[in-house]
Scaffold this active site. Structure first.
Site, mmCIF file in Angstrom:
data_model
loop_
_atom_site.group_PDB
_atom_site.id
_atom_site.type_symbol
_atom_site.label_atom_id
_atom_site.label_comp_id
_atom_site.label_asym_id
_atom_site.label_seq_id
_atom_site.Cartn_x
_atom_site.Cartn_y
_atom_site.Cartn_z
ATOM 1 N N ASP A 105 0.844 -1.191 0.000
ATOM 2 C CA ASP A 105 0.000 0.000 0.000
ATOM 3 C C ASP A 105 0.886 1.250 0.000
ATOM 4 O O ASP A 105 1.769 1.363 -0.839
ATOM 5 C CB ASP A 105 -0.979 -0.058 1.192
ATOM 6 C CG ASP A 105 -2.012 1.047 1.188
ATOM 7 O OD1 ASP A 105 -2.962 0.966 0.403
ATOM 8 O OD2 ASP A 105 -1.868 1.989 1.993
ATOM 9 N N TYR A 154 -11.926 8.267 -3.145
ATOM 10 C CA TYR A 154 -11.453 8.400 -1.754
ATOM 11 C C TYR A 154 -10.204 9.272 -1.612
ATOM 12 O O TYR A 154 -10.097 10.069 -0.673
ATOM 13 C CB TYR A 154 -11.243 7.021 -1.116
ATOM 14 C CG TYR A 154 -9.990 6.291 -1.538
ATOM 15 C CD1 TYR A 154 -8.916 6.138 -0.661
ATOM 16 C CD2 TYR A 154 -9.864 5.734 -2.823
ATOM 17 C CE1 TYR A 154 -7.758 5.467 -1.044
ATOM 18 C CE2 TYR A 154 -8.717 5.071 -3.203
ATOM 19 C CZ TYR A 154 -7.670 4.934 -2.316
ATOM 20 O OH TYR A 154 -6.530 4.285 -2.692
ATOM 21 N N TYR A 235 -1.560 11.297 1.535
ATOM 22 C CA TYR A 235 -2.397 11.596 0.365
ATOM 23 C C TYR A 235 -2.353 13.091 0.044
ATOM 24 O O TYR A 235 -2.383 13.494 -1.115
ATOM 25 C CB TYR A 235 -3.843 11.184 0.628
ATOM 26 C CG TYR A 235 -4.035 9.702 0.846
ATOM 27 C CD1 TYR A 235 -4.258 8.846 -0.230
ATOM 28 C CD2 TYR A 235 -3.997 9.154 2.136
ATOM 29 C CE1 TYR A 235 -4.446 7.478 -0.034
ATOM 30 C CE2 TYR A 235 -4.171 7.791 2.335
ATOM 31 C CZ TYR A 235 -4.393 6.970 1.253
ATOM 32 O OH TYR A 235 -4.571 5.609 1.451
ATOM 33 N N HIS A 300 -7.223 -6.431 -0.708
ATOM 34 C CA HIS A 300 -6.118 -5.479 -0.581
ATOM 35 C C HIS A 300 -5.113 -5.818 0.526
ATOM 36 O O HIS A 300 -3.910 -5.692 0.335
ATOM 37 C CB HIS A 300 -6.687 -4.077 -0.347
ATOM 38 C CG HIS A 300 -5.646 -3.014 -0.210
ATOM 39 N ND1 HIS A 300 -4.835 -2.626 -1.266
ATOM 40 C CD2 HIS A 300 -5.258 -2.271 0.849
ATOM 41 C CE1 HIS A 300 -4.008 -1.678 -0.853
ATOM 42 N NE2 HIS A 300 -4.238 -1.443 0.417
#
Length: 321
Positions: A105, A154, A235, A300
């Protein structure tokens, strides 16, 4: 597993201006594990025990912003250069020259940057879930994602400081952890504001066999203490990283790589990714890609869902070097 977990050592190492919490076990060649969002060193608990038993020194930090590691408040402190800097400083502080790198990730994204910036410190890489995408010199990531996936995607929804945090708080930390960890919907997550993160009451709270209430509580306790802002700041710093990494435009990943992804992973089902992986694009950017594994029926959080298989995949690859 409990008494084995007790053998894992925990310490704080100062690096790159922050204090970093590191879990480690075993002795031998070093394997450095990089976790994703919303996770901790704990995501690698199975792999730490397995690889230490196989004669390796397994090290898993809480990355900047997570768990018992410092979390600077500003999103501008979370560029890939900061995070890789933390890790290089960690290795220097521990007197370690080169490592086997394992990422998942966000940890996978950071691992790619680590190989881009400091390939001299990496023997080989086992990466999961997130492919290496070359830097597009003409388009920033967030506007690109917004145009491609819409405002409710998202990653776009995570951009506004405080907004996702408020929705997470409304839903409750344990529920948020279950929502993320247990999702098996391969479609790219789109979350309208009126529903909100963790918002649908239809959520099935029955845990899969690979995740216990104890696991969820460990995560929830740490995120209750720390909050989610540190993790969300990765992010929020994506465009900043894009700006800072301009000098590395066009540089390939030049370390030996094994890549593993589940066929139900949202990353594998993002438009264009499957084609990129299987039609030669990925191999062009990562020329020393030696092994590619697509695991069937796996979502995931692959290293927790299939811990024995993932541990064996890591070991089978790194033992060659």
């Amino acid at each position: 597993m409990g008494e084995k977990m007790d053998r894992i050592e925990h310490k704080i190492v100062s690096t790159n201006g922050i204090n970093m919490h590191v879990a480690s076990i075993g002795s031998g060649p070093v394997v450095l594990f990089l976790h994703g969002f919303p996770e901790l060193w704990y995501t690698w608990r199975h792999q730490l025990l397995y690889l230490s038993a196989m004669g390796y020194r397994a090290i898993a930090p809480d990355l900047r912003g997570y768990g018992d590691t410092d979390a600077p408040p500003s999103a501008s402190s979370y560029s890939a250069l900061h995070i890789v800097g933390d890790l290089v400083g960690l290795l220097d502080g521990l007197g370690i020259d080169r490592v086997f790198l394992v990422g998942h990730d966000w940890g996978a994204a950071i691992a790619w940057y680590f190989c881009l910036l400091r390939p001299d410190r990496v023997k080989a890489l086992v990466n999961m879930s997130v492919v290496f995408r070359p830097r597009n010199p003409t388009r920033k990531p967030i506007p690109t994602l917004r145009a491609l996936m819409g405002d409710n995607y998202y990653i776009c929804r995570f951009q506004q400081p405080g907004e996702a945090e408020e929705e997470f708080a409304r839903a409750g930390t344990a529920r948020i952890m279950k929502t993320f960890l247990c999702s098996r919907d391969p479609r790219p997550p789109s979350v309208p504001k009126e529903i909100g993160f963790g918002g649908s009451s239809k959520l099935n709270t029955a845990l899969p066999s690979w995740l216990s209430e104890e696991d969820v509580n460990y995560y929830a306790t740490k995120f209750d203490q720390k909050g989610f802002t540190g993790g969300l700041n990765y992010y929020r710093a994506m465009d900043l990283t894009w700006e800072l990494t301009a000098p590395w435009t066009g540089v390939q990943i030049k370390v030996p790589v094994k890549f593993i992804v589940g066929d139900l992973d949202i990353t594998y089902n993002t438009p264009g990714v499957r084609e990129y992986i299987h039609n030669g694009g990925f191999k062009r950017e990562v020329p020393f890609l030696q092994e590619l594994v697509v695991m069937e029926g796996v979502a995931h959080f692959i290293n927790q869902e299939r811990p024995e298989e993932i541990s064996a995949h890591i070991y089978d690859f790194i033992k060659k070097f």
